[in-house]
Design a protein around this motif. Structure first.
Motif, short mmCIF file in Angstrom:
data_model
loop_
_atom_site.label_atom_id
_atom_site.label_comp_id
_atom_site.label_asym_id
_atom_site.label_seq_id
_atom_site.Cartn_x
_atom_site.Cartn_y
_atom_site.Cartn_z
N ALA A 1 15.03 -3.08 -10.36
CA ALA A 1 13.56 -3.00 -10.37
C ALA A 1 13.08 -1.73 -9.69
N LEU A 2 13.67 -1.41 -8.56
CA LEU A 2 13.26 -0.20 -7.82
C LEU A 2 13.58 1.06 -8.61
N PRO B 1 0.81 -1.23 0.00
CA PRO B 1 0.00 0.00 0.00
C PRO B 1 0.83 1.27 0.00
N PRO B 2 0.21 2.43 -0.18
CA PRO B 2 0.93 3.71 -0.16
C PRO B 2 1.76 3.87 1.11
N ARG B 3 2.99 4.35 0.92
CA ARG B 3 3.95 4.63 1.97
C ARG B 3 4.55 3.39 2.61
N ALA B 4 4.29 2.22 2.04
CA ALA B 4 4.97 1.02 2.52
C ALA B 4 6.46 1.15 2.22
N ARG B 5 7.30 0.94 3.22
CA ARG B 5 8.74 1.06 3.02
C ARG B 5 9.30 -0.22 2.40
N ALA C 1 5.03 5.18 -3.57
CA ALA C 1 4.47 6.51 -3.78
C ALA C 1 3.08 6.44 -4.39
N PHE C 2 2.78 5.32 -5.02
CA PHE C 2 1.49 5.18 -5.71
C PHE C 2 0.34 5.12 -4.72
N ALA C 3 -0.76 5.76 -5.06
CA ALA C 3 -1.99 5.70 -4.28
C ALA C 3 -3.16 5.79 -5.25
N PRO C 4 -4.31 5.14 -4.94
CA PRO C 4 -5.45 5.15 -5.87
C PRO C 4 -5.90 6.53 -6.28
N GLU C 5 -5.89 7.49 -5.35
CA GLU C 5 -6.34 8.83 -5.73
C GLU C 5 -5.40 9.46 -6.76
N LYS C 6 -4.12 9.14 -6.68
CA LYS C 6 -3.18 9.64 -7.68
C LYS C 6 -3.43 8.97 -9.03
N ALA C 7 -3.76 7.69 -9.01
CA ALA C 7 -4.06 6.98 -10.25
C ALA C 7 -5.26 7.60 -10.93
N GLY D 1 7.30 6.62 -11.35
CA GLY D 1 6.52 7.32 -10.34
C GLY D 1 5.80 6.43 -9.35
N MET D 2 6.20 5.17 -9.26
CA MET D 2 5.51 4.25 -8.37
C MET D 2 6.17 4.12 -7.01
N VAL D 3 7.46 4.44 -6.93
CA VAL D 3 8.15 4.48 -5.65
C VAL D 3 8.99 5.76 -5.59
N VAL D 4 9.38 6.11 -4.37
CA VAL D 4 10.22 7.28 -4.16
C VAL D 4 11.41 6.86 -3.31
#
Length: 249
Positions: free
Chosen positions: A67-68, A43-47, A88-94, A75-78
């Protein structure tokens, strides 16, 4: 803050990565991570820990790093120095990215209606036949693959490098959408009707109608995939907890 499988007692069970001789290990790891993010298992913000992922996937850290890096470019991880890497991905961003895609591809359809060459239109017609067949047979994988080629050909027919680069910037959205389409109950007949309207507008060189039809098609798909209550069943059941452990701090 959520963190992905920590080392030591109680860590999540190891994930077995498929061994396909024709697919590089880095590609397999990338696909697994991408799909886990797209479906909400991560999920979003999972390290994301390189060492933990390496141990979990049974590979060295090199394919994990590769891969990272790809996921960050999409734009899927930071990744930040001294802070690590997280989702970094979240449904609202999608949903927002999808609306941007609708606007861009609407313009692509308008330009394609004015510029599409006979050979390109013939290829689009062949793809339409594939879409019709896959819709009748409810072949989800064939639908996703043909749909991608349909939209790619419309973009190519638009013949605008600036527009092409802008759409390519949303590659991360395309990838997570593909994964999402494979986990949800969609209505392929409705999507087929929308593709038919776009195809007819291109055949008639009706630029305004082509733009309107394409924009409406993608906007509806975005709402279906990422609108309120659109999360796949595994995510609503809390399956993400099996891949991500909660920590405090």
């Amino acid at each position: 803050m959520p963190s992905f499988i920590r080392e030591g007692p109680g860590r999540a069970a190891a994930v077995t990565v498929a061994t396909e001789e024709t697919v590089p290990v880095a590609e397999l790891v990338y696909r697994r991570l991408r799909d886990a993010i797209a479906t909400g298992a991560l999920p979003p913000r999972a390290r994301l820990s390189e060492r933990a992922l390496s141990a979990s996937y049974g590979v060295s850290t090199s394919p994990i790093k590769a891969a990272l890096k790809r996921l960050e470019q999409e734009g899927m991880v930071v990744t930040q120095p001294r802070r690590g890497t997280w989702v970094a991905f979240a449904p609202e961003k999608a949903h927002e990215m999808g609306l941007i895609r609708a606007a861009l591809e609407g313009i692509a359809a308008r330009l394609a209606a004015e510029r599409i060459a006979p050979a390109e239109f013939a290829r689009l017609g062949a793809i339409m036949e594939e879409l019709r067949a896959a819709t009748r047979s409810l072949d989800r994988d064939a639908l996703v693959e043909a749909n991608d080629r349909y939209h790619a050909l419309v973009l190519k027919a638009a013949d605008n490098v600036f527009l092409t680069n802008a759409v390519r910037g949303l590659r991360g959205y395309f990838l997570i959408t593909q994964a999402r389409m494979r986990t949800m109950r969609l209505k392929p007949e409705l999507a087929m009707e929308e593709h038919e309207r776009i195809f007819a507008a291109l055949a008639a060189h009706d630029a305004p109608t082509a733009e309107e039809a394409m924009r409406a098609h993608i906007a509806r798909t975005v709402d279906t995939l990422w609108g309120e209550g659109a999360a796949p069943a595994p995510l609503r059941r809390g399956a993400a907890g099996r891949a991500v452990s909660e920590t405090r701090g």
